[in-house]
Design a protein around this motif. Structure first.
Motif, PDB file in Angstrom:
ATOM      1  N   ARG A 107      -7.781 -13.274  -5.774  1.00 26.82           N
ATOM      2  CA  ARG A 107      -8.363 -12.072  -6.370  1.00 26.82           C
ATOM      3  C   ARG A 107      -7.256 -11.227  -6.995  1.00 26.82           C
ATOM      4  O   ARG A 107      -6.085 -11.374  -6.656  1.00 26.82           O
ATOM      5  N   GLU A 109      -6.103  -7.441  -7.082  1.00 26.71           N
ATOM      6  CA  GLU A 109      -6.281  -6.248  -6.255  1.00 26.71           C
ATOM      7  C   GLU A 109      -5.229  -5.219  -6.669  1.00 26.71           C
ATOM      8  O   GLU A 109      -4.035  -5.462  -6.511  1.00 26.71           O
ATOM      9  N   ASP A 110      -5.677  -4.096  -7.223  1.00 31.37           N
ATOM     10  CA  ASP A 110      -4.752  -3.060  -7.706  1.00 31.37           C
ATOM     11  C   ASP A 110      -3.719  -3.638  -8.676  1.00 31.37           C
ATOM     12  O   ASP A 110      -2.532  -3.301  -8.621  1.00 31.37           O
TER      13      ASP A 110
END
Length: 141
Positions: A107, A109-110
């Motif tokens: 993924r 993420e940020d």
């Protein structure tokens, strides 16, 4: 070691297995020869008296091997961000262990490209240590 990139990593990708054989000397050296620890980490007979069949392999030694295994897989620009391990059963020195793993999630993420791995140490085909490891990989773009 080649660099691994986020875009080239897929769910269920398997990490190439790696066999390592922890020796009694490795266990002693890991803790330090002058460090009084559980004698089962350095004494085959003490391990046998505990019912494990020989000198124990320190869990922290296996954890360091898992960390190095994942770091090598990720490459020089990859970073181990988080590691959680559970020890399922003891391992005995001078018997081979196989490290293996697979990608279980990926993924963004940020803005960071995170790959989650499930990694195990196997003794006689049975898991003795299980770890979940989050790795940040570089993106190609």
């Amino acid at each position: 070691m080649s660099q691994r990139y986020y875009e080239d990593t897929n769910l269920d990708d398997e990490l190439e297995p790696l066999e390592r054989t922890p020796t009694t000397d490795m266990a002693i050296d890991f803790f330090g020869r002058d460090n009084p620890t559980n004698p089962a980490f350095s004494d085959i007979e003490a391990g046998k008296r505990l019912g494990v069949g020989g000198a124990l392999v320190p869990g922290l030694l296996k954890l360091s091997w898992i960390t190095q295994y994942v770091s090598d897989w990720a490459g020089t620009e990859g970073h181990v961000k988080n590691l959680r391990a559970a020890y399922r059963r003891p391992d005995v020195a001078d018997r081979p262990l196989v490290l293996g793993g697979r990608v279980v999630d990926k993924r963004v993420e940020d803005g960071k490209h995170i790959v989650e791995l499930e990694v195990v140490t196997l003794a006689d085909g049975q898991p003795s240590t299980r770890a979940n490891v989050q790795v940040e990989l570089p993106a190609k773009g």
